[in-house]
Scaffold this motif. Structure first.
Motif, PDB file in Angstrom:
ATOM      1  N   SER A  85       0.831  -1.210   0.000  1.00  0.00           N
ATOM      2  CA  SER A  85       0.000   0.000   0.000  1.00  0.00           C
ATOM      3  C   SER A  85       0.864   1.259   0.000  1.00  0.00           C
ATOM      4  O   SER A  85       0.543   2.247  -0.672  1.00  0.00           O
ATOM      5  CB  SER A  85      -0.944   0.001   1.201  1.00  0.00           C
ATOM      6  N   ALA A  86       1.997   1.229   0.730  1.00  0.00           N
ATOM      7  CA  ALA A  86       2.894   2.389   0.765  1.00  0.00           C
ATOM      8  C   ALA A  86       3.489   2.644  -0.623  1.00  0.00           C
ATOM      9  O   ALA A  86       3.551   3.795  -1.085  1.00  0.00           O
ATOM     10  CB  ALA A  86       4.000   2.171   1.788  1.00  0.00           C
ATOM     11  N   LEU A  87       3.922   1.569  -1.316  1.00  0.00           N
ATOM     12  CA  LEU A  87       4.503   1.723  -2.647  1.00  0.00           C
ATOM     13  C   LEU A  87       3.461   2.220  -3.638  1.00  0.00           C
ATOM     14  O   LEU A  87       3.735   3.112  -4.458  1.00  0.00           O
ATOM     15  CB  LEU A  87       5.084   0.386  -3.114  1.00  0.00           C
ATOM     16  N   TYR A  88       2.246   1.656  -3.570  1.00  0.00           N
ATOM     17  CA  TYR A  88       1.177   2.085  -4.475  1.00  0.00           C
ATOM     18  C   TYR A  88       0.868   3.572  -4.266  1.00  0.00           C
ATOM     19  O   TYR A  88       0.769   4.334  -5.235  1.00  0.00           O
ATOM     20  CB  TYR A  88      -0.081   1.252  -4.246  1.00  0.00           C
ATOM     21  N   VAL A  89       0.715   3.979  -3.014  1.00  0.00           N
ATOM     22  CA  VAL A  89       0.395   5.384  -2.714  1.00  0.00           C
ATOM     23  C   VAL A  89       1.525   6.297  -3.170  1.00  0.00           C
ATOM     24  O   VAL A  89       1.280   7.392  -3.696  1.00  0.00           O
ATOM     25  CB  VAL A  89       0.119   5.563  -1.210  1.00  0.00           C
ATOM     26  N   PHE A  90       2.764   5.855  -3.001  1.00  0.00           N
ATOM     27  CA  PHE A  90       3.905   6.669  -3.439  1.00  0.00           C
ATOM     28  C   PHE A  90       3.857   6.895  -4.952  1.00  0.00           C
ATOM     29  O   PHE A  90       4.032   8.017  -5.437  1.00  0.00           O
ATOM     30  CB  PHE A  90       5.216   5.992  -3.053  1.00  0.00           C
ATOM     31  N   LEU A  91       3.625   5.831  -5.705  1.00  0.00           N
ATOM     32  CA  LEU A  91       3.580   5.943  -7.164  1.00  0.00           C
ATOM     33  C   LEU A  91       2.421   6.820  -7.625  1.00  0.00           C
ATOM     34  O   LEU A  91       2.574   7.657  -8.520  1.00  0.00           O
ATOM     35  CB  LEU A  91       3.469   4.541  -7.789  1.00  0.00           C
ATOM     36  N   LEU A  92       1.249   6.637  -6.994  1.00  0.00           N
ATOM     37  CA  LEU A  92       0.090   7.449  -7.353  1.00  0.00           C
ATOM     38  C   LEU A  92       0.324   8.914  -6.993  1.00  0.00           C
ATOM     39  O   LEU A  92      -0.019   9.822  -7.765  1.00  0.00           O
ATOM     40  CB  LEU A  92      -1.160   6.921  -6.643  1.00  0.00           C
ATOM     41  N   SER A  93       0.922   9.162  -5.821  1.00  0.00           N
ATOM     42  CA  SER A  93       1.216  10.533  -5.391  1.00  0.00           C
ATOM     43  C   SER A  93       2.220  11.187  -6.324  1.00  0.00           C
ATOM     44  O   SER A  93       2.125  12.388  -6.622  1.00  0.00           O
ATOM     45  CB  SER A  93       1.766  10.534  -3.954  1.00  0.00           C
ATOM     46  N   LEU A  94       3.182  10.403  -6.801  1.00  0.00           N
ATOM     47  CA  LEU A  94       4.197  10.930  -7.708  1.00  0.00           C
ATOM     48  C   LEU A  94       3.570  11.360  -9.034  1.00  0.00           C
ATOM     49  O   LEU A  94       3.849  12.450  -9.545  1.00  0.00           O
ATOM     50  CB  LEU A  94       5.265   9.863  -7.947  1.00  0.00           C
ATOM     51  N   VAL A  95       2.709  10.515  -9.579  1.00  0.00           N
ATOM     52  CA  VAL A  95       2.015  10.850 -10.823  1.00  0.00           C
ATOM     53  C   VAL A  95       1.159  12.103 -10.638  1.00  0.00           C
ATOM     54  O   VAL A  95       1.171  13.024 -11.465  1.00  0.00           O
ATOM     55  CB  VAL A  95       1.140   9.670 -11.295  1.00  0.00           C
ATOM     56  N   SER A  96       0.426  12.143  -9.529  1.00  0.00           N
ATOM     57  CA  SER A  96      -0.445  13.282  -9.249  1.00  0.00           C
ATOM     58  C   SER A  96       0.359  14.573  -9.111  1.00  0.00           C
ATOM     59  O   SER A  96      -0.025  15.621  -9.651  1.00  0.00           O
ATOM     60  CB  SER A  96      -1.243  13.016  -7.967  1.00  0.00           C
ATOM     61  N   SER A  97       1.500  14.496  -8.417  1.00  0.00           N
ATOM     62  CA  SER A  97       2.327  15.687  -8.212  1.00  0.00           C
ATOM     63  C   SER A  97       2.918  16.191  -9.518  1.00  0.00           C
ATOM     64  O   SER A  97       2.988  17.400  -9.755  1.00  0.00           O
ATOM     65  CB  SER A  97       3.453  15.378  -7.217  1.00  0.00           C
ATOM     66  N   VAL A  98       3.365  15.263 -10.357  1.00  0.00           N
ATOM     67  CA  VAL A  98       3.964  15.649 -11.635  1.00  0.00           C
ATOM     68  C   VAL A  98       2.936  16.345 -12.527  1.00  0.00           C
ATOM     69  O   VAL A  98       3.224  17.374 -13.146  1.00  0.00           O
ATOM     70  CB  VAL A  98       4.554  14.411 -12.347  1.00  0.00           C
ATOM     71  N   ILE A  99       1.719  15.803 -12.574  1.00  0.00           N
ATOM     72  CA  ILE A  99       0.683  16.375 -13.438  1.00  0.00           C
ATOM     73  C   ILE A  99       0.192  17.727 -12.909  1.00  0.00           C
ATOM     74  O   ILE A  99      -0.054  18.659 -13.682  1.00  0.00           O
ATOM     75  CB  ILE A  99      -0.498  15.396 -13.586  1.00  0.00           C
ATOM     76  N   SER A 100       0.051  17.837 -11.581  1.00  0.00           N
ATOM     77  CA  SER A 100      -0.489  19.071 -10.994  1.00  0.00           C
ATOM     78  C   SER A 100       0.582  20.131 -10.748  1.00  0.00           C
ATOM     79  O   SER A 100       0.256  21.281 -10.433  1.00  0.00           O
ATOM     80  CB  SER A 100      -1.204  18.755  -9.681  1.00  0.00           C
ATOM     81  N   PHE A 101       1.871  19.766 -10.896  1.00  0.00           N
ATOM     82  CA  PHE A 101       2.961  20.713 -10.621  1.00  0.00           C
ATOM     83  C   PHE A 101       2.866  21.996 -11.445  1.00  0.00           C
ATOM     84  O   PHE A 101       3.038  23.092 -10.900  1.00  0.00           O
ATOM     85  CB  PHE A 101       4.317  20.040 -10.836  1.00  0.00           C
ATOM     86  N   PRO A 102       2.622  21.920 -12.770  1.00  0.00           N
ATOM     87  CA  PRO A 102       2.556  23.167 -13.556  1.00  0.00           C
ATOM     88  C   PRO A 102       1.533  24.164 -13.021  1.00  0.00           C
ATOM     89  O   PRO A 102       1.797  25.378 -12.979  1.00  0.00           O
ATOM     90  CB  PRO A 102       2.173  22.681 -14.960  1.00  0.00           C
ATOM     91  N   LEU A 103       0.376  23.667 -12.574  1.00  0.00           N
ATOM     92  CA  LEU A 103      -0.658  24.553 -12.052  1.00  0.00           C
ATOM     93  C   LEU A 103      -0.204  25.195 -10.736  1.00  0.00           C
ATOM     94  O   LEU A 103      -0.451  26.382 -10.491  1.00  0.00           O
ATOM     95  CB  LEU A 103      -1.954  23.770 -11.844  1.00  0.00           C
ATOM     96  N   SER A 104       0.467  24.404  -9.899  1.00  0.00           N
ATOM     97  CA  SER A 104       0.999  24.937  -8.645  1.00  0.00           C
ATOM     98  C   SER A 104       2.060  25.990  -8.912  1.00  0.00           C
ATOM     99  O   SER A 104       2.121  27.028  -8.235  1.00  0.00           O
ATOM    100  CB  SER A 104       1.591  23.810  -7.790  1.00  0.00           C
ATOM    101  N   TYR A 105       2.892  25.732  -9.902  1.00  0.00           N
ATOM    102  CA  TYR A 105       3.951  26.682 -10.245  1.00  0.00           C
ATOM    103  C   TYR A 105       3.355  27.985 -10.792  1.00  0.00           C
ATOM    104  O   TYR A 105       3.823  29.082 -10.450  1.00  0.00           O
ATOM    105  CB  TYR A 105       4.893  26.065 -11.274  1.00  0.00           C
ATOM    106  N   ILE A 106       2.348  27.863 -11.631  1.00  0.00           N
ATOM    107  CA  ILE A 106       1.688  29.057 -12.173  1.00  0.00           C
ATOM    108  C   ILE A 106       1.066  29.876 -11.045  1.00  0.00           C
ATOM    109  O   ILE A 106       1.150  31.115 -11.032  1.00  0.00           O
ATOM    110  CB  ILE A 106       0.616  28.655 -13.208  1.00  0.00           C
ATOM    111  N   SER A 107       0.443  29.202 -10.081  1.00  0.00           N
ATOM    112  CA  SER A 107      -0.161  29.887  -8.936  1.00  0.00           C
ATOM    113  C   SER A 107       0.900  30.657  -8.155  1.00  0.00           C
ATOM    114  O   SER A 107       0.676  31.807  -7.752  1.00  0.00           O
ATOM    115  CB  SER A 107      -0.853  28.872  -8.024  1.00  0.00           C
ATOM    116  N   ARG A 108       2.054  30.033  -7.945  1.00  0.00           N
ATOM    117  CA  ARG A 108       3.158  30.720  -7.264  1.00  0.00           C
ATOM    118  C   ARG A 108       3.636  31.919  -8.081  1.00  0.00           C
ATOM    119  O   ARG A 108       3.884  32.999  -7.540  1.00  0.00           O
ATOM    120  CB  ARG A 108       4.317  29.764  -7.033  1.00  0.00           C
ATOM    121  N   LYS A 109       3.747  31.715  -9.392  1.00  0.00           N
ATOM    122  CA  LYS A 109       4.236  32.783 -10.267  1.00  0.00           C
ATOM    123  C   LYS A 109       3.299  33.988 -10.239  1.00  0.00           C
ATOM    124  O   LYS A 109       3.750  35.140 -10.205  1.00  0.00           O
ATOM    125  CB  LYS A 109       4.343  32.233 -11.697  1.00  0.00           C
TER     126      LYS A 109
END
Length: 398
Positions: A85-109
């Motif tokens: 479960s820890a490995l699955y959550v890590f992989l899912l969190s990684l995918v989610s973070s990578v996809i949502s990162f541009p929006l977070s960066y734009i918000s910071r900008k």
């Protein structure tokens, strides 16, 4: 939402309030008023983009079989379910973070360009990384508990998870001020001892068991102002951002602190815990019903053979996200009521209308906040009364 924010809504104050304490013309320059409108629209638009992006991430990993692949991979790596479960959550969190990162960066900008954020990219990335790991640890533990109970009782798992969530919610409130918050910022005793004495006198009048007022170095990250009372029991803390100390007069700071003390006196901290427990109960109950309905209907198409396998997690997260968004107008309304109660308490305690009004006016101008946001934005985003409502209340208070 784009049409609503830029064309279909009006954020100007009603003509009946022109010339009052709530009129931004009296405490904001013409440029600040324009920047406030533009900044608020951009931040609201980014907020309403981020929510469906989360939903699309869950649908993406389900439809393209990524969730099933992560589940299979975790089983191949280890036979221990906790590690799976820890490995699955890590992989899912990684995918989610990578996809949502541009929006977070734009918000910071956006915040950086409008002078709200002052944090360097390195510091922002540090906080972003810390948030990732804190979220991962908490999510991994939560998922492990949910699927353990789901494997034992496929119909009643939600109730057992809810029972476990009660002590966890209380424990989290207890450790947050001393374990989680210091991961992001440095906390130290208030340097202005004369002001600290005045604040502790207010706290003593309210029977708050506080011996220190904490200052936090938020000026490294933002130009906005804030203060809060957090934690429960022996871990209760009164906290002031250094930006608040730098930009408000002592009387204005005392009103802000009286407001935060009002939350303690009115038992809002405990009511929030109770409200969270009640919402979790209904969220888990209705979420479990929708979860089983969706998997019975679409599980085979998504190659999810059993409800209690980790591949079904994105379905559960999608449902909880949808339910949370649907409940936000209610939770925000309750929060706004609590905030108004704290405003009432603060003005009754300090009896200083001028300081109170100036404090809110400075909060508005410094944070480029909208005085009168559109109605949908208020319902879906605002956990505080609008500045129009707060300033009109204070000006008419007797």
């Amino acid at each position: 939402m784009f049409y609503y924010l830029y064309v279909g809504s009006d954020n100007t104050i009603p003509t009946s309030f022109e010339g009052t304490a709530a009129d931004p013309k009296l405490f904001m320059t013409k440029e600040e008023q324009i920047l406030s409108t533009d900044f608020s629209r951009l931040k609201n638009l980014l907020f309403f983009l981020s929510i469906p992006v989360d939903w699309m991430i869950y649908l993406f990993v389900l439809i393209f079989g990524i969730s099933v692949y992560f589940n299979r991979l975790s089983k191949e790596v280890t036979r221990f379910f906790f590690l799976q479960s820890a490995l699955y959550v890590f992989l899912l969190s990684l995918v989610s973070s990578v996809i949502s990162f541009p929006l977070s960066y734009i918000s910071r900008k956006v915040s950086l360009e409008y002078g709200i954020t002052s944090q360097s990219f390195t510091g922002w990335m540090r906080d972003y990384t810390i948030s990732f790991w804190v979220s991962f640890i908490m999510t991994a533990l939560t998922v492990w508990v949910i699927y353990i109970f789901m494997r034992r009782n496929e119909k009643r798992w939600w109730f057992h998870v809810w029972l476990i969530s009660i002590p966890f919610t209380v424990f989290l409130m207890f450790i947050q001020p001393v374990v989680i918050d210091p991961l992001y910022n440095d906390f130290y005793s208030l340097k202005d001892k004369e002001l600290e004495t005045k604040i502790l006198e207010l706290a003593d009048r309210a029977d708050i068991p506080a011996e220190h007022v904490y200052e936090v170095n938020m000026s490294e990250k933002t130009n906005a102002l804030n203060a809060y009372v957090t934690g429960i029991g022996s871990n209760l803390r009164i906290v002031l951002w250094d930006t608040t100390l730098n930009k408000l007069e002592d009387e204005e700071t005392l009103f802000v602190m009286a407001h935060e003390i009002g939350h303690y006196v009115k038992h809002h901290l405990y009511l929030n815990v109770i409200g969270s427990i009640v919402l979790t109960f209904f969220g888990l109950y209705f979420g479990s019903k929708l979860f089983h309905f969706m998997l019975n209907r679409y599980g085979e198409r998504l190659s999810i053979r059993r409800h209690n396998e980790l591949a079904s997690l994105p379905v559960l997260l999608l449902i909880f996200s949808l339910l949370s968004f649907a409940a936000s107008p209610i939770t925000n309304a309750v929060s706004r009521y609590h905030e108004h109660e704290a405003d009432v308490y603060a003005i009754e305690m300090t009896q200083d209308k001028e300081a109170a009004i100036h404090a809110f006016q400075k909060l508005t101008a410094t944070g480029l906040s909208e005085v009168n946001p559109p109605l949908l934005v208020k319902w879906l985003r605002y956990g505080h009364p609008t500045m129009l409502e707060r300033l009109v209340f204070l000006e008419t208070y007797e």
